[in-house]
Design a protein around this motif. Structure first.
Motif, PDB file in Angstrom:
ATOM      1  N   LYS A  29       0.808  -1.220   0.000  1.00  0.00           N
ATOM      2  CA  LYS A  29       0.000   0.000   0.000  1.00  0.00           C
ATOM      3  C   LYS A  29       0.843   1.271   0.000  1.00  0.00           C
ATOM      4  O   LYS A  29       0.485   2.270  -0.624  1.00  0.00           O
ATOM      5  N   LEU A  30       1.951   1.240   0.739  1.00  0.00           N
ATOM      6  CA  LEU A  30       2.776   2.447   0.881  1.00  0.00           C
ATOM      7  C   LEU A  30       4.005   2.450  -0.022  1.00  0.00           C
ATOM      8  O   LEU A  30       4.748   3.435  -0.060  1.00  0.00           O
ATOM      9  N   ALA A  31       4.239   1.367  -0.740  1.00  0.00           N
ATOM     10  CA  ALA A  31       5.498   1.217  -1.482  1.00  0.00           C
ATOM     11  C   ALA A  31       5.755   2.359  -2.458  1.00  0.00           C
ATOM     12  O   ALA A  31       6.860   2.917  -2.500  1.00  0.00           O
ATOM     13  N   SER A  32       4.752   2.729  -3.244  1.00  0.00           N
ATOM     14  CA  SER A  32       4.961   3.766  -4.263  1.00  0.00           C
ATOM     15  C   SER A  32       5.312   5.109  -3.629  1.00  0.00           C
ATOM     16  O   SER A  32       6.199   5.824  -4.120  1.00  0.00           O
ATOM     17  N   LYS A  33       4.655   5.440  -2.521  1.00  0.00           N
ATOM     18  CA  LYS A  33       4.904   6.735  -1.865  1.00  0.00           C
ATOM     19  C   LYS A  33       6.269   6.748  -1.186  1.00  0.00           C
ATOM     20  O   LYS A  33       6.979   7.761  -1.228  1.00  0.00           O
ATOM     21  N   VAL A  34       6.651   5.644  -0.564  1.00  0.00           N
ATOM     22  CA  VAL A  34       7.975   5.560   0.068  1.00  0.00           C
ATOM     23  C   VAL A  34       9.069   5.641  -0.988  1.00  0.00           C
ATOM     24  O   VAL A  34      10.083   6.340  -0.811  1.00  0.00           O
ATOM     25  N   ALA A  35       8.867   4.957  -2.106  1.00  0.00           N
ATOM     26  CA  ALA A  35       9.848   5.000  -3.195  1.00  0.00           C
ATOM     27  C   ALA A  35       9.985   6.410  -3.749  1.00  0.00           C
ATOM     28  O   ALA A  35      11.102   6.884  -4.015  1.00  0.00           O
ATOM     29  N   LEU A  36       8.863   7.105  -3.908  1.00  0.00           N
ATOM     30  CA  LEU A  36       8.913   8.481  -4.403  1.00  0.00           C
ATOM     31  C   LEU A  36       9.657   9.375  -3.422  1.00  0.00           C
ATOM     32  O   LEU A  36      10.476  10.215  -3.832  1.00  0.00           O
ATOM     33  N   PHE A  37       9.410   9.198  -2.130  1.00  0.00           N
ATOM     34  CA  PHE A  37      10.083  10.007  -1.114  1.00  0.00           C
ATOM     35  C   PHE A  37      11.601   9.836  -1.192  1.00  0.00           C
ATOM     36  O   PHE A  37      12.348  10.828  -1.208  1.00  0.00           O
ATOM     37  N   PHE A  38      12.071   8.595  -1.230  1.00  0.00           N
ATOM     38  CA  PHE A  38      13.514   8.363  -1.246  1.00  0.00           C
ATOM     39  C   PHE A  38      14.140   8.800  -2.575  1.00  0.00           C
ATOM     40  O   PHE A  38      15.286   9.268  -2.597  1.00  0.00           O
ATOM     41  N   SER A  39      13.413   8.665  -3.674  1.00  0.00           N
ATOM     42  CA  SER A  39      13.953   9.124  -4.953  1.00  0.00           C
ATOM     43  C   SER A  39      14.078  10.643  -4.977  1.00  0.00           C
ATOM     44  O   SER A  39      15.053  11.187  -5.512  1.00  0.00           O
ATOM     45  N   LEU A  40      13.096  11.331  -4.378  1.00  0.00           N
ATOM     46  CA  LEU A  40      13.190  12.795  -4.276  1.00  0.00           C
ATOM     47  C   LEU A  40      14.327  13.206  -3.342  1.00  0.00           C
ATOM     48  O   LEU A  40      15.014  14.206  -3.586  1.00  0.00           O
ATOM     49  N   ALA A  41      14.533  12.434  -2.261  1.00  0.00           N
ATOM     50  CA  ALA A  41      15.646  12.715  -1.349  1.00  0.00           C
ATOM     51  C   ALA A  41      16.981  12.572  -2.076  1.00  0.00           C
ATOM     52  O   ALA A  41      17.901  13.383  -1.880  1.00  0.00           O
ATOM     53  N   ALA A  42      17.110  11.544  -2.922  1.00  0.00           N
ATOM     54  CA  ALA A  42      18.344  11.358  -3.693  1.00  0.00           C
ATOM     55  C   ALA A  42      18.542  12.491  -4.693  1.00  0.00           C
ATOM     56  O   ALA A  42      19.669  12.976  -4.883  1.00  0.00           O
TER      57      ALA A  42
END
Length: 480
Positions: A23-36
């Motif tokens: 459920k949260l995978a896409s949002k967590v992935a987006l967060f870390f990609s934006l952090a990078a």
């Protein structure tokens, strides 16, 4: 700032995404990609202030292998391409539902980690490890979440994996040979080697096999169209937007400086191969009835021109190649995304089954048309800057190279506009086609904004990459 922080963010993000659940995978992935992406911009600021952006730590004593990372202007440009496109690609996927999405998004971040490591590594064996690691996630992304018949998809993906792995083994042999001569895998030590003409030829060809398959150049391209078609659109974006740039980058970073005599001796052959790809890719694209396959062959034509520019061994050629790498990365991601938007509504990629979309969706039509004209290098777009610079460099070598290379613009305009007519114009289709959603619109506008901003003002990227390319040219032209 420690350059390894970006790799840590992406790697930790991959694990966090997997642990977050579907459920949260896409949002967590987006967060870390934006952090990078944010960390990369901070790193760029430190680089512009004149700081030495490197990290080196002894990894293995025998053989002498270091965990060595270094960011110069060329590496920074490719790192930014990777970390900026990754969140755009992830965000573009929000309109789709994926089974086991935690694994899907974790693999995307792990792939970004491997690709970023390839661009930053300054130890030959570490570079090779990152190069090979990037194969693993895209293999599973294409195999598990791909399109079409499962058996055909499996054949296409396995062929891609075997091809690229086999080519990379030749590169590994070359690195082992170079290590025996230098006693180190560090790039600065390898650059100091004075190899004979025969040694340089074999090293050059070993690297060429790895890079020609990855880019791909003809006749090593046979895996490309099927994998681009069978992979999910996110996988196709990662392959075409970023992964193939690993091969083009590596030509400039590793192949040409380590074997300059071979590069000069056989320059005309390898420029010819690049231009042959331009002509072949454009002609085959004209005959395609599947939208994704057409875009795949269009990409083959564009990267052929980039490779040709790299092998000119001129500053204009190298600079134009890098500019076009970045421009192509954004425009090809945008085009494959438009194909995905159409598929979401019509559930087809066959051009003959489309048509009449313009009458229903003026916003999407406008955005799609802008990407089409950017792809064919309309002046004021980023692609124009890169292609014009490459063609100018080819004219310095031989005017016929520039004329033949310029067919990518003429033929590209023909097949891209013909594709647009088939997909968007004509009689109104009876099936419902809603206009772009807010997520789709934001994704396309971000890509278009980059293409026009740097099309009008490419100076920041030119200033970033030119000193690094000048240093590489000094290495290429050194007395052997």
């Amino acid at each position: 700032m420690n350059v390894s922080l970006i790799l840590i963010i992406l790697l930790v993000g991959a694990f966090a995404t997997f642990l977050a659940g579907d459920k949260l995978a896409s949002k967590v992935a987006l967060f870390f990609s934006l952090a990078a992406a944010g960390a990369s911009i901070v790193l760029l600021n430190h680089y512009n202030l004149g700081e030495n952006i490197s990290f080196i730590n002894q990894w293995i004593t025998q053989p002498n292998i270091s965990f060595a990372l270094k960011a110069d202007g060329l590496s920074m440009a490719m790192l930014l391409l990777t970390t900026v496109l990754t969140p755009i690609i992830i965000f573009s996927s929000f309109g789709n539902q994926y089974k086991n999405s935690k694994s899907f998004y974790a693999l995307i971040l792990f792939m970004a980690f491997a690709m970023a490591g390839t661009f930053l590594a300054s130890d030959g064996l570490l570079y090779y490890i990152f190069w090979e690691l990037s194969l693993i996630p895209i293999y599973f992304i294409a195999l598990v979440w791909g399109n079409g018949d499962a058996e055909e998809r499996k054949k296409a993906v396995v062929k891609f994996f075997i091809y690229t792995l086999a080519g990379s083994l030749f590169m590994l042999v070359a690195f082992v040979y170079l290590y025996q001569k230098a006693g180190s895998f560090l790039i600065e030590d390898l650059y100091k080697l004075n190899l004979s003409a025969a040694e340089q030829l074999w090293v050059f060809l070993a690297f060429f096999l790895a890079y020609a398959i990855k880019i791909p150049l003809i006749p090593f391209h046979t895996w490309q169209a099927n994998v681009y078609q069978k992979a999910p659109t996110v996988g196709t974006m990662l392959l075409s937007g970023i992964m193939l740039k690993m091969g083009l980058y590596s030509v400039i970073r590793w192949q040409l400086p380590l074997a300059p005599l071979a590069a000069k001796e056989y320059m005309y052959i390898f420029i010819g191969l690049g231009i042959a790809g331009v002509i072949y890719g454009s002609i085959v694209a004209l005959k395609q009835k599947d939208l994704k396959k057409l875009l795949a062959y269009s990409s083959l034509a564009h990267v052929g021109l980039i490779a040709a520019g790299s092998y000119t061994l001129t500053l204009d050629g190298l600079r134009g190649a890098v500019l076009q790498m970045i421009a192509h990365g954004f425009v090809v991601v945008g085009l494959f995304y438009t194909a995905e938007i159409i598929f979401r509504r019509y559930e087809t990629r066959v051009l003959a089954e489309m048509g009449g979309i313009r009458a229903r969706t003026p916003k999407f039509t406008s955005l799609f048309l802008i990407l089409v004209v950017a792809s064919v290098a309309l002046p004021s777009t980023f692609n124009f800057v890169g292609e014009f610079t490459v063609l100018y460099s080819l004219s310095q070598i031989n005017i016929w190279f520039a004329i033949l290379g310029g067919t990518t613009i003429i033929l590209g305009a023909y097949y891209m506009l013909k594709m647009f007519q088939q997909a968007m114009l004509g009689e109104t289709n009876t099936r419902i086609f809603t206009d772009v959603t807010s997520n789709e619109g934001i994704t396309l506008i971000l890509i278009i904004a980059v293409l026009f901003f740097f099309g009008m003002y490419p100076k920041p990227i030119i200033d970033l990459i030119t000193p690094s390319l000048e240093e590489i040219l000094i290495q290429i032209n050194r007395i052997n």
